[in-house]
Design an enzyme around this catalytic site. Structure first.
Site, PDB file in Angstrom:
ATOM      1  N   CYS A 121      -1.348   0.727   7.411  1.00  0.00           N
ATOM      2  CA  CYS A 121      -2.784   0.436   7.562  1.00  0.00           C
ATOM      3  C   CYS A 121      -3.188  -0.812   6.761  1.00  0.00           C
ATOM      4  O   CYS A 121      -3.379  -1.884   7.320  1.00  0.00           O
ATOM      5  CB  CYS A 121      -3.629   1.635   7.126  1.00  0.00           C
ATOM      6  SG  CYS A 121      -3.330   3.129   8.095  1.00  0.00           S
ATOM      7  N   ARG A 122      -3.312  -0.659   5.433  1.00  0.00           N
ATOM      8  CA  ARG A 122      -3.892  -1.746   4.636  1.00  0.00           C
ATOM      9  C   ARG A 122      -2.961  -2.933   4.431  1.00  0.00           C
ATOM     10  O   ARG A 122      -3.369  -4.082   4.656  1.00  0.00           O
ATOM     11  CB  ARG A 122      -4.329  -1.203   3.262  1.00  0.00           C
ATOM     12  CG  ARG A 122      -5.473  -0.224   3.340  1.00  0.00           C
ATOM     13  CD  ARG A 122      -5.623   0.544   2.050  1.00  0.00           C
ATOM     14  NE  ARG A 122      -4.503   1.455   1.842  1.00  0.00           N
ATOM     15  CZ  ARG A 122      -4.274   2.146   0.747  1.00  0.00           C
ATOM     16  NH1 ARG A 122      -5.097   2.010  -0.280  1.00  0.00           N
ATOM     17  NH2 ARG A 122      -3.244   2.961   0.655  1.00  0.00           N
ATOM     18  N   SER A 123      -1.715  -2.691   3.985  1.00  0.00           N
ATOM     19  CA  SER A 123      -0.865  -3.862   3.657  1.00  0.00           C
ATOM     20  C   SER A 123      -0.436  -4.666   4.887  1.00  0.00           C
ATOM     21  O   SER A 123      -0.390  -5.896   4.801  1.00  0.00           O
ATOM     22  CB  SER A 123       0.325  -3.482   2.771  1.00  0.00           C
ATOM     23  OG  SER A 123       1.196  -2.582   3.396  1.00  0.00           O
TER      24      SER A 123
ATOM     25  N   ASN B 238       2.345   1.410   4.317  1.00  0.00           N
ATOM     26  CA  ASN B 238       2.660   0.142   5.002  1.00  0.00           C
ATOM     27  C   ASN B 238       2.388   0.216   6.515  1.00  0.00           C
ATOM     28  O   ASN B 238       3.080  -0.406   7.312  1.00  0.00           O
ATOM     29  CB  ASN B 238       4.106  -0.292   4.722  1.00  0.00           C
ATOM     30  CG  ASN B 238       4.431  -1.728   5.136  1.00  0.00           C
ATOM     31  OD1 ASN B 238       5.545  -2.030   5.527  1.00  0.00           O
ATOM     32  ND2 ASN B 238       3.469  -2.626   5.074  1.00  0.00           N
TER      33      ASN B 238
ATOM     34  N   CYS C 258       0.871  -1.188   0.000  1.00  0.00           N
ATOM     35  CA  CYS C 258       0.000   0.000   0.000  1.00  0.00           C
ATOM     36  C   CYS C 258       0.902   1.231   0.000  1.00  0.00           C
ATOM     37  O   CYS C 258       2.087   1.127  -0.338  1.00  0.00           O
ATOM     38  CB  CYS C 258      -0.965  -0.020   1.184  1.00  0.00           C
ATOM     39  SG  CYS C 258      -0.183  -0.014   2.811  1.00  0.00           S
TER      40      CYS C 258
ATOM     41  N   ASP D  19      -8.010   3.799   0.911  1.00  0.00           N
ATOM     42  CA  ASP D  19      -7.085   4.221   1.971  1.00  0.00           C
ATOM     43  C   ASP D  19      -7.877   4.752   3.177  1.00  0.00           C
ATOM     44  O   ASP D  19      -8.604   5.739   3.056  1.00  0.00           O
ATOM     45  CB  ASP D  19      -6.182   5.327   1.396  1.00  0.00           C
ATOM     46  CG  ASP D  19      -5.064   5.697   2.330  1.00  0.00           C
ATOM     47  OD1 ASP D  19      -5.096   5.272   3.501  1.00  0.00           O
ATOM     48  OD2 ASP D  19      -4.149   6.408   1.884  1.00  0.00           O
TER      49      ASP D  19
HETATM   50  P1  4NP Z   1      -1.741   2.794   4.119  1.00  0.00           P
HETATM   51  O1  4NP Z   1      -2.326   4.177   4.693  1.00  0.00           O
HETATM   52  O2  4NP Z   1      -1.204   3.109   2.744  1.00  0.00           O
HETATM   53  O3  4NP Z   1      -2.914   1.887   4.080  1.00  0.00           O
HETATM   54  O4  4NP Z   1      -0.659   2.351   5.087  1.00  0.00           O
HETATM   55  C1  4NP Z   1      -1.578   5.339   4.734  1.00  0.00           C
HETATM   56  C2  4NP Z   1      -0.681   5.536   5.778  1.00  0.00           C
HETATM   57  C3  4NP Z   1       0.041   6.711   5.852  1.00  0.00           C
HETATM   58  C4  4NP Z   1      -0.130   7.678   4.879  1.00  0.00           C
HETATM   59  C5  4NP Z   1      -1.015   7.495   3.848  1.00  0.00           C
HETATM   60  C6  4NP Z   1      -1.739   6.314   3.769  1.00  0.00           C
HETATM   61  N1  4NP Z   1       0.588   8.899   4.973  1.00  0.00           N
HETATM   62  O5  4NP Z   1       0.345   9.794   4.144  1.00  0.00           O
HETATM   63  O6  4NP Z   1       1.440   9.042   5.866  1.00  0.00           O
END
Ligand code: 4NP
Length: 163
Positions: A14-16, A12, A9, A130
């Site tokens: 939340c989703r992955s 790294n 994702c 997201d």
């Molecule tokens: P993820 O979510 O891609 O599912 O881990 C996010 C985590 C952090 C950020 C964006 C999306 N960020 O902008 O820091």
């Protein structure tokens, strides 16, 4: 190891890592941890070395999955040679991965839900949105999509690789 799977994702956190933890749990339950290697990474580097987002951790734990031990890392060029499947959570992640995939890499690069849900009633839902800037509802939606996708993915990989 017969098969290796990398979930990707943006951050790294939340989703992955949620997909990593849930898919690993299903692999373990099926006694396939010697056959299937699982990992996760982000296209971005902001959260390298960090534990999963507290909201992702607690929603996973509520459903019985402990993902607290996972640590963020960024995708690296070697991943395209180490992993058989590199599975993106959304089309932006897929686009970013396609841009850095070395020409010689033979890995299957695609959308996690597209690959996982091909023969399921969720066919047509291609992305895990997201949840980072959202609320609990967004995290709940994400883990629901990941839970069913990860189960379907394991069935598909078992069939394809005869394991
Ligand atoms: P993820 O979510 O891609 O599912 O881990 C996010 C985590 C952090 C950020 C964006 C999306 N960020 O902008 O820091």
């Amino acid at each position: 190891m017969k098969v290796s799977v990398l979930f990707v994702c943006l951050g790294n956190i939340c989703r992955s890592p949620t997909a990593h933890g849930l898919f690993q749990a299903y692999v373990n339950k099926a006694c396939l941890s010697d056959e299937i290697f699982v990992d996760s990474a982000g296209t971005g580097a902001w959260h390298v070395g960090e534990s999963p987002d507290k909201r992702a951790q607690s929603i996973a734990l509520n459903k019985g999955y402990d993902i607290s031990h996972l640590l963020g890392r960024q995708v690296e060029p070697d991943d395209f040679f180490k992993f058989d499947y590199i599975l993106a959570m959304d089309t932006q992640n897929l686009h970013d991965l396609s841009n850095i995939k070395p020409a010689q890499s033979k890995c299957t690069l695609g959308l996690f839900l597209e690959l996982a849900n091909k023969e399921s009633i969720l066919n047509g839902i291609l992305e895990v949105p997201d949840p980072f800037y959202g609320d609990a509802e967004h995290f709940e939606k994400a883990i629901q999509l990941i839970e069913s996708g990860a189960k379907n993915l394991l069935a598909k990989i078992r069939e394809e690789h005869d394991i």
